[in-house]
Design a protein around this motif. Structure first.
Motif, PDB file in Angstrom:
ATOM      1  N   UNK A  93       0.894  -0.963   0.051  1.00 32.05           N
ATOM      2  CA  UNK A  93      -0.063   0.075  -0.048  1.00 32.05           C
ATOM      3  C   UNK A  93       0.794   1.271  -0.101  1.00 32.05           C
ATOM      4  N   UNK A  94       0.604   2.074  -0.901  1.00 33.12           N
ATOM      5  CA  UNK A  94       1.399   3.289  -1.081  1.00 33.12           C
ATOM      6  C   UNK A  94       0.635   4.635  -1.394  1.00 33.12           C
ATOM      7  N   UNK A  95       0.950   5.846  -0.798  1.00 35.15           N
ATOM      8  CA  UNK A  95       0.560   7.046  -1.313  1.00 35.15           C
ATOM      9  C   UNK A  95       1.390   7.678  -2.521  1.00 35.15           C
ATOM     10  N   UNK A  96       0.621   8.164  -3.245  1.00 29.75           N
ATOM     11  CA  UNK A  96       1.360   8.722  -4.449  1.00 29.75           C
ATOM     12  C   UNK A  96       0.463  10.044  -4.706  1.00 29.75           C
ATOM     13  N   UNK A  97       0.412  10.574  -5.977  1.00 27.82           N
ATOM     14  CA  UNK A  97      -0.213  11.756  -6.254  1.00 27.82           C
ATOM     15  C   UNK A  97      -0.461  11.849  -7.942  1.00 27.82           C
ATOM     16  N   UNK A  98      -1.332  12.640  -8.429  1.00 31.54           N
ATOM     17  CA  UNK A  98      -1.456  12.826  -9.650  1.00 31.54           C
ATOM     18  C   UNK A  98      -0.568  14.015 -10.155  1.00 31.54           C
ATOM     19  N   UNK A 121      -3.056   5.165  -2.686  1.00 36.26           N
ATOM     20  CA  UNK A 121      -3.975   6.260  -2.000  1.00 36.26           C
ATOM     21  C   UNK A 121      -3.532   7.588  -2.878  1.00 36.26           C
ATOM     22  N   UNK A 122      -4.421   8.292  -3.535  1.00 36.15           N
ATOM     23  CA  UNK A 122      -4.222   9.539  -3.807  1.00 36.15           C
ATOM     24  C   UNK A 122      -4.760  10.689  -2.952  1.00 36.15           C
ATOM     25  N   UNK A 123      -4.130  11.911  -2.791  1.00 40.45           N
ATOM     26  CA  UNK A 123      -4.588  12.798  -2.098  1.00 40.45           C
ATOM     27  C   UNK A 123      -5.634  13.664  -2.822  1.00 40.45           C
TER      28      UNK A 123
END
Length: 198
Positions: free
Chosen positions: A50-55, A78-80
């Motif tokens: 599980x990772x968080x990243x962003x567009x 997960x994206x913010x």
């Protein structure tokens, strides 16, 4: 003192933004492929599920090739989503989801909001930056969303900022609220700058 730091940050951000605007489409395309490979290797290194990243925006190194590959591999991403109160909500990445313009005019996915604490469960955080220095201090774009998020996570996982190669600097202006990162990922390399235990 604070005004001097703010002025230095503003000037450096303007210079970095201008440099990014001058990049050719071919350079951006090559950078996107290199970045995807570096990020995939980083995920594998940590065994992250599980990772968080962003567009990314047009001015940022492109994250979409990595995001699509990660989701296809079964990694929860997960994206913010920016909020007016300065916090971040999170949405599970879905390559087929619509993308809209968020509070700050940046691309954000449409989906079920999971709330600010959803990011507490990720194994690895991948965040944007304007620049990072050799001590791991990150210069963001000035809104403080990621500094607030990083400062609020109790058992923060490793945090890597995505930048272009030329944006790893000897020093960036820093304030008391600024949060360091574990390392940086560029289109050509991944560098750990601080302890992987934050």
């Amino acid at each position: 003192m604070a005004d001097r730091i703010d002025d230095a940050k503003r000037a450096l951000r303007a210079e970095l933004r201008e440099r990014r605007e001058l990049l050719t489409d071919a350079t951006r395309k090559d950078a996107a492929a290199g970045l995807a490979a570096q990020l995939e290797a980083l995920v594998d290194r940590f065994g992250a599920r599980s990772v968080s990243c962003y567009l990314s925006t047009r001015a940022e190194p492109e994250t979409r090739p990595f995001l699509n590959a990660a989701v296809a591999r079964g990694i929860r991403v997960l994206l913010p989503i920016t909020r007016v109160d300065g916090l971040l909500d999170w949405v599970v990445a879905d390559p087929d989801a619509d993308v809209t313009e968020g509070v700050l005019g940046i691309p954000e996915p449409v989906g079920e909001l999971l709330g600010p604490i959803a990011v507490n469960d990720v194994d690895l955080m991948i965040i944007p930056a304007a620049a990072v220095d050799r001590t791991g201090m990150r210069l963001g774009w000035g809104r403080g969303y990621f500094d607030k998020t990083l400062g609020s996570i109790q058992n923060c996982p490793p945090v890597y900022a995505v930048i272009y190669d030329t944006e790893l600097l000897d020093e960036v202006p820093r304030d008391l609220h600024d949060q360091p990162v574990t390392g940086v990922v560029t289109p050509t390399r991944t560098i750990t700058l601080a302890s992987e235990e934050r």
